[in-house]
Design an enzyme around this catalytic site. Structure first.
Site, PDB file in Angstrom:
ATOM      1  CB  SER A   1      -0.937   0.011   1.210  1.00 26.22           C
ATOM      2  OG  SER A   1      -0.217  -0.200   2.405  1.00 26.22           O
TER       3      SER A   1
ATOM      4  CG  ASP B   1      -4.107   5.215   6.993  1.00 29.67           C
ATOM      5  OD1 ASP B   1      -4.609   4.618   6.027  1.00 29.67           O
ATOM      6  OD2 ASP B   1      -2.901   5.039   7.349  1.00 29.67           O
TER       7      ASP B   1
ATOM      8  CG  HIS C   1      -1.177   3.640   4.531  1.00 33.10           C
ATOM      9  ND1 HIS C   1      -2.407   3.184   4.962  1.00 33.10           N
ATOM     10  CD2 HIS C   1      -0.552   2.583   3.953  1.00 33.10           C
ATOM     11  CE1 HIS C   1      -2.539   1.904   4.641  1.00 33.10           C
ATOM     12  NE2 HIS C   1      -1.419   1.516   4.029  1.00 33.10           N
TER      13      HIS C   1
END
Length: 745
Positions: A40, A322, A325
């Site tokens: 991610s 978040d 990340h």
């Protein structure tokens, strides 16, 4: 996180950003293309259409990105966006899931949120694309590039100039090992052993990229995964700044990865590698980040942003967007620090103020890698050089055999001998196809060495294929005798395979316009025959199902097999075959299935091995006879001594796991469907109880194709020289005809 001033980092980042932006104004990227593999931290849309909670194509993700939410796990540009800009790319590298309208010659991004090195990592969140599958997706891209550039040679020359950025591994810890409620790995392995498994699989995947043409690698270590807001809030720190257990795992992984990268330089002298020391944990107040461990957006229980939640206003002050990340501002600094560490890959201009000497720049140490891997890599490269012009060395290849060569002919047959399900095909670009191994079969690899751009299609599915390139008739469980293998269900014996070939010959005659033109064409093809094992394992040595052992002695039965095989080879000759590669039988008594059924104290079943040995001797003698009988028909037969090669590989080269199947075998010896196979598949000889792994197939294919290092394995020549022999003969005939023509003028 502790705030410390790092003047060298600030200076290097500033100078790097200035230098990179100067390069971008000319509109020329410092590498022609970049391919991204990861999770991610790099994903820019590949998870959007997957069934997973690990997606980010909704607000407030992308709130600062020009086109809004795209699947990037941050508020704006991610790390790879900034890296591509600093390298001079004018457009972001597109996600593999959406390359329509994009220039794939610039590269592709295969990264997938929640993905790991291992297949299962992150799967409790839903689907993801693990590293092995990302590499398979890259192979599909290479096929497109080959078409675009007009040949595999041009594609290979182009790809070796590209940058391969690999950043993956965090999820193998935070979404696997340290989630015992979902995964058993922490109960199965110590942290040290688990990390070794990860590094081994990672290393194997990098080697696959290298075999596909990659030559410039930026390999990124793990960041401080114990310093994420999620780790701190869920696990606690026991008075420390971060979760030490997670960070220690990341340090262990990164140290082992760096050592592996150090080895790669010596293993692959034709390539460049840089280990990138992630700086995610070093972002502090000196760089403007005043909020270290609080997410900018309101988060869900799983740590991602609440859909349509309102994020913080001071996003550039937050390290994290978040709970996992980093913010786009943090991505920018990480990207600049990363590029500063792989300047040797992209050949940045040599400017006296480009990089100060204190920048972390890692030179790879020279450590000796095993000569076996060196042998594999360089021999594969040598063989593939024959294919660089995109022209196969023979116009067509026809394959006859059993499960060692089957590529899908049994898929629709009423038989238990099938392999069109996982874990078969786990390392094959198209997944399970009916091949009885984890990746390519031996004949698949030989096909590539011969220069074919596509694998030869199975007879059961030639729809849309060019039958002028050849057909694969092989059938799992089949033998020279028609009844062989029928205790499993239907099987396509050698006689039926020959009947199927006659159908194809008829179609070729129709395509070319006449039987004579078809015969002239077919005489140039290669005929590969690898069959006979099942006549022993699935016939003679199965007296509960077959009476042959009560009718014949083993010597008589072997002679019966040779005579029947010879009749079929002569029938092939009658319909145009002239170049034959005949594979002998391997150490059939050493397969896990035969050891279990007939071995003594875990040793090989020597009666079965002796039967194969005698078969091979008779087949080799028959090759001499055929070469004599059909000499004036310009025919050539060669014998591949599979058993002698197997003994050599077993005794001298050595595989760490020579006797145990990689997958969990069922009652028939084939893999139990959908069960996870071993991670370290390249260490295994056998994938199931009877069939070898792709790695074993590769070694056999290399020697069958080019055995100049040891002529004992092919007789009287190898496949490469068989093809060269026929080409030279054809040239001699052409020259002779030309001379006769000149004399009559």
């Amino acid at each position: 996180m502790e705030a410390k001033t790092k003047p060298w980092l600030a200076l290097s980042l500033f100078l790097l950003a200035t230098n990179c932006m100067q390069q971008c104004v000319h509109g020329e990227s410092q590498v022609p293309c970049m391919f991204v593999l990861g999770d991610s931290l790099s994903d820019n849309g590949n998870n959007n259409n997957l069934q997973t909670n690990a997606s980010s194509n909704y607000r407030p993700y992308g709130i600062d990105y020009p086109t809004g939410p795209t699947g990037r796990f941050t508020n704006g540009k991610n790390i790879i966006d900034f890296i591509s800009e600093y390298l001079g790319f004018t457009e972001p590298i597109p996600p593999n899931a959406n390359t329509s309208g994009s220039d794939i010659l610039k590269g592709a991004n295969y990264a997938s949120g929640a993905a790991g090195i291992l297949f299962k990592s992150g799967k409790h969140l839903g689907d993801n694309i693990h590293l092995g599958e990302q590499i398979r997706n890259h192979r599909a891209t290479i096929t497109k590039i080959v078409r675009r550039l007009g040949g595999s040679g041009r594609a290979r020359e182009y790809l070796k100039k590209c940058l391969y950025y690999v950043n993956i591994g965090s999820n193998d810890y935070i979404n696997n090992y340290f989630l015992p409620q979902f995964y058993p790995t922490s109960r199965t392995y110590t942290l040290e052993r688990y990390t070794d498994i990860l590094i081994k699989q990672y290393s194997d995947d990098i080697k696959k990229l290298h075999r596909s043409g990659a030559r410039k690698f930026a390999i990124v270590g793990l960041g401080l995964i114990g310093c994420t807001p999620n780790a701190i809030s869920r696990r606690g720190t026991n008075g420390e700044v971060c979760v030490a257990e997670l960070n220690n795992a990341a340090f262990l992984f990164s140290n082992k990865l760096k050592s592996q990268v150090d080895q790669f330089k010596n293993t692959f002298p034709d390539s460049k590698f840089s280990f990138v020391n992630s700086t995610a944990g070093a972002l502090d107040e000196s760089l403007g980040f005043t909020v270290a461990n609080v997410p900018c957006c309101p988060t869900r229980p799983d740590g991602q942003c609440v859909e349509n939640g309102t994020p913080c206003q001071n996003r550039n002050a937050h390290v994290f967007y978040d709970e996992y990340h980093v913010s786009s501002a943090a991505c920018n600094f990480i990207a600049m620090g990363s590029v500063s560490q792989f300047q040797n890959l992209v050949e940045l201009p040599h400017h006296p103020t480009t990089f100060p000497p204190l920048v972390l720049f890692l030179e790879m140490a020279c450590e000796t890698k095993s000569w076996l891997v060196m042998f594999l890599v360089f021999l594969v490269a040598n063989c593939m050089q024959h294919c660089v012009h995109g022209v196969s060395q023979v116009p067509c290849l026809f394959i006859f055999g059993d499960s060692m060569s089957d590529s899908g002919n049994n898929n629709e047959l009423p038989t238990t001998s099938k392999s069109n399900f996982r874990p078969y095909g786990i390392d094959f670009p198209l997944g399970p196809t009916g091949r009885y191994t984890n990746g390519r079969t031996e004949i698949d690899i030989i096909t590539q060495f011969l220069g074919f751009e596509k694998f030869i299609p199975p007879f059961a599915n030639t729809s849309g294929s060019d039958i002028l390139k050849g057909v694969n008739y092989a059938s799992g469980g089949s033998g020279i005798r028609n009844e062989t293998g029928w205790h499993y269900g239907a099987a396509i014996g050698l006689g039926l395979q020959l009947a199927n070939h006659r159908v194809i010959v008829s179609e070729i005659a129709t395509k070319l316009g006449s039987p004579d033109l078809a015969r002239q064409y077919l005489e140039k093809c290669l005929y590969y025959v690898n069959i006979g094992s099942n006549d022993y394992m699935g016939n003679y040595f199965l007296p509960p199902f077959y009476p042959t052992s009560t009718i014949y002695t083993i010597e008589e039965f072997t002679q019966v097999l040779i005579e029947e095989l010879s009749l079929n080879l002569q029938a092939l000759h009658d319909i145009g075959a002239r170049k034959y590669a005949l594979a002998g039988l391997g150490l059939i008594g050493c397969t896990p299935g035969m050891v279990s059924a007939h071995g003594t104290n875990g040793s090989c079943a020597e009666e079965q091995n002796l039967a194969a040995f005698n078969f091979n001797n008779k087949l080799k003698a028959r090759v001499d006879q055929f070469n004599n009988d059909f000499y004036y028909a310009n025919s050539k037969f060669i014998f591949i001594n599979t058993q002698a090669l197997a003994i050599e590989l077993r005794d001298k080269y050595g595989f760490p796991v020579p006797e145990t199947p990689c997958c969990l075998p069922g009652l028939t010896g084939e893999c139990v469907p959908d069960q996870e196979p071993c991670y370290n598949r390249n260490d295994y000889v056998f994938f199931d109880a009877f069939h070898p792994t792709e790695q074993w197939n590769l070694l056999n294919a290399l020697t069958s194709y080019n055995s100049t290092t040891n002529s004992a394995f092919t007789y009287p020549m190898d496949i490469k020289h068989l093809v060269d022999h026929e080409i030279k003969m054809e040239l001699e005939l052409t020259n002779e005809s030309t001379s006769q023509l000149s004399a009559t003028e």
